[in-house]
Design a protein around this motif. Structure first.
Motif, PDB file in Angstrom:
ATOM      1  N   GLU A   1      37.440  30.062  45.119  1.00 15.06           N
ATOM      2  CA  GLU A   1      36.959  29.125  44.103  1.00 15.06           C
ATOM      3  C   GLU A   1      38.153  28.689  43.263  1.00 15.06           C
ATOM      4  OE1 GLU A   1      32.664  31.336  43.196  1.00 15.06           O
ATOM      5  OE2 GLU A   1      34.209  31.350  41.671  1.00 15.06           O
TER       6      GLU A   1
ATOM      7  N   VAL B   1      40.011  31.949  42.261  1.00 16.04           N
ATOM      8  CA  VAL B   1      39.440  33.247  42.607  1.00 16.04           C
ATOM      9  C   VAL B   1      39.413  33.342  44.125  1.00 16.04           C
ATOM     10  CG1 VAL B   1      37.492  34.812  42.328  1.00 16.04           C
ATOM     11  CG2 VAL B   1      37.968  33.106  40.544  1.00 16.04           C
TER      12      VAL B   1
ATOM     13  N   PHE C   1      38.239  35.808  47.254  1.00 20.78           N
ATOM     14  CA  PHE C   1      37.313  36.904  47.543  1.00 20.78           C
ATOM     15  C   PHE C   1      37.654  37.524  48.895  1.00 20.78           C
ATOM     16  CE2 PHE C   1      35.093  34.035  44.739  1.00 20.78           C
ATOM     17  CZ  PHE C   1      34.352  34.847  43.897  1.00 20.78           C
TER      18      PHE C   1
ATOM     19  N   LYS D   1      29.611  37.061  49.069  1.00 20.97           N
ATOM     20  CA  LYS D   1      30.493  37.330  47.933  1.00 20.97           C
ATOM     21  C   LYS D   1      30.208  38.701  47.328  1.00 20.97           C
ATOM     22  CE  LYS D   1      31.596  32.655  46.434  1.00 20.97           C
ATOM     23  NZ  LYS D   1      31.457  31.675  45.351  1.00 20.97           N
TER      24      LYS D   1
ATOM     25  N   THR E   1      35.638  41.738  46.950  1.00 19.59           N
ATOM     26  CA  THR E   1      36.294  41.981  45.670  1.00 19.59           C
ATOM     27  C   THR E   1      36.965  40.676  45.252  1.00 19.59           C
ATOM     28  OG1 THR E   1      36.694  44.309  46.143  1.00 19.59           O
ATOM     29  CG2 THR E   1      38.126  43.275  44.505  1.00 19.59           C
ATOM     30  N   PRO E   2      36.625  40.172  44.049  1.00 18.48           N
ATOM     31  CA  PRO E   2      37.272  38.950  43.570  1.00 18.48           C
ATOM     32  C   PRO E   2      38.653  39.247  42.978  1.00 18.48           C
ATOM     33  CG  PRO E   2      35.586  39.666  42.013  1.00 18.48           C
ATOM     34  CD  PRO E   2      35.556  40.629  43.166  1.00 18.48           C
TER      35      PRO E   2
ATOM     36  N   ILE F   1      41.422  37.382  40.600  1.00 21.60           N
ATOM     37  CA  ILE F   1      41.460  36.291  39.637  1.00 21.60           C
ATOM     38  C   ILE F   1      42.913  35.896  39.340  1.00 21.60           C
ATOM     39  CG2 ILE F   1      40.726  35.501  37.363  1.00 21.60           C
ATOM     40  CD1 ILE F   1      38.559  37.193  39.487  1.00 21.60           C
TER      41      ILE F   1
ATOM     42  N   TRP G   1      41.280  41.836  38.953  1.00 27.31           N
ATOM     43  CA  TRP G   1      40.467  41.859  40.163  1.00 27.31           C
ATOM     44  C   TRP G   1      39.279  42.779  39.933  1.00 27.31           C
ATOM     45  CZ3 TRP G   1      45.451  43.718  39.934  1.00 27.31           C
ATOM     46  CH2 TRP G   1      45.631  45.088  40.073  1.00 27.31           C
TER      47      TRP G   1
ATOM     48  N   ASP H   1      34.770  43.220  39.861  1.00 26.68           N
ATOM     49  CA  ASP H   1      33.598  42.581  39.245  1.00 26.68           C
ATOM     50  C   ASP H   1      33.748  42.366  37.748  1.00 26.68           C
ATOM     51  OD1 ASP H   1      32.291  42.389  41.692  1.00 26.68           O
ATOM     52  OD2 ASP H   1      31.344  44.361  41.484  1.00 26.68           O
TER      53      ASP H   1
ATOM     54  N   TYR I   1      35.904  39.396  37.046  1.00 30.43           N
ATOM     55  CA  TYR I   1      35.187  38.162  37.407  1.00 30.43           C
ATOM     56  C   TYR I   1      34.147  37.831  36.337  1.00 30.43           C
ATOM     57  CZ  TYR I   1      32.951  34.736  40.492  1.00 30.43           C
ATOM     58  OH  TYR I   1      32.447  33.577  41.033  1.00 30.43           O
ATOM     59  N   GLN I   2      33.493  38.828  35.777  1.00 25.35           N
ATOM     60  CA  GLN I   2      32.481  38.603  34.732  1.00 25.35           C
ATOM     61  C   GLN I   2      33.098  38.061  33.455  1.00 25.35           C
ATOM     62  OE1 GLN I   2      30.494  42.361  34.275  1.00 25.35           O
ATOM     63  NE2 GLN I   2      29.524  42.234  36.285  1.00 25.35           N
TER      64      GLN I   2
ATOM     65  N   LEU J   1      35.434  35.959  33.175  1.00 22.96           N
ATOM     66  CA  LEU J   1      35.862  34.562  33.261  1.00 22.96           C
ATOM     67  C   LEU J   1      34.976  33.785  32.358  1.00 22.96           C
ATOM     68  CD1 LEU J   1      36.553  33.920  37.029  1.00 22.96           C
ATOM     69  CD2 LEU J   1      38.169  33.907  35.174  1.00 22.96           C
TER      70      LEU J   1
END
Length: 119
Positions: free
Chosen positions: A68, A79, A81, A95, A99-100, A102, A111, A113, A116-117, A119
């Motif tokens: 993304e 991002v 994944f 997804k 593991t995302p 960033i 990196w 969850d 990612y939250q 963001l």
């Protein structure tokens, strides 16, 4: 007619040892490609360091499963994944199984969850 019976019998005998597996859950197969990729990605995530570039990550881990990109508060955010865990045996990577990683301004800033939250 006797020739047809002979051919049919010969085919039945030679094909009787053939088995075709269709469908099913193959968790017992540790050599499956998704398991290898998942295990590899888990190992590589442990090597991550802040400020690595997206190119550094692609060199280390290969092509991401998803990506993304967007602009947030005037900063370019990307991002990537990578599959690192198993959720369900449906034959598709989601997804939720990744593991995302960033990136802001092309530098790794976090990196997982939680990152990612935030963001």
């Amino acid at each position: 007619m006797l020739g047809k019976i002979f051919v049919a019998t010969a085919l039945a005998v030679t094909l009787s040892g053939c088995v075709v597996a269709v469908g099913g859950d193959h968790d017992f197969d540790d050599d499956s490609s998704w398991k290898k990729a998942q295990r590899y990605n888990q190992e590589q995530v442990n090597k991550l360091q802040m400020d690595m570039t997206a190119e550094d990550i692609r060199t280390l881990m290969g092509k991401p499963d998803f990506s993304e990109s967007f602009n947030k508060d005037g900063q370019m955010v990307q991002v990537l994944f990578y599959r690192t865990h198993h959720d369900k045996s449906d034959g598709k990577t989601t997804k939720e199984e990744c593991t995302p990683l960033i990136f802001k301004q092309n530098k790794l800033v976090g990196w997982g969850d939680k990152a990612y939250q935030y963001l």
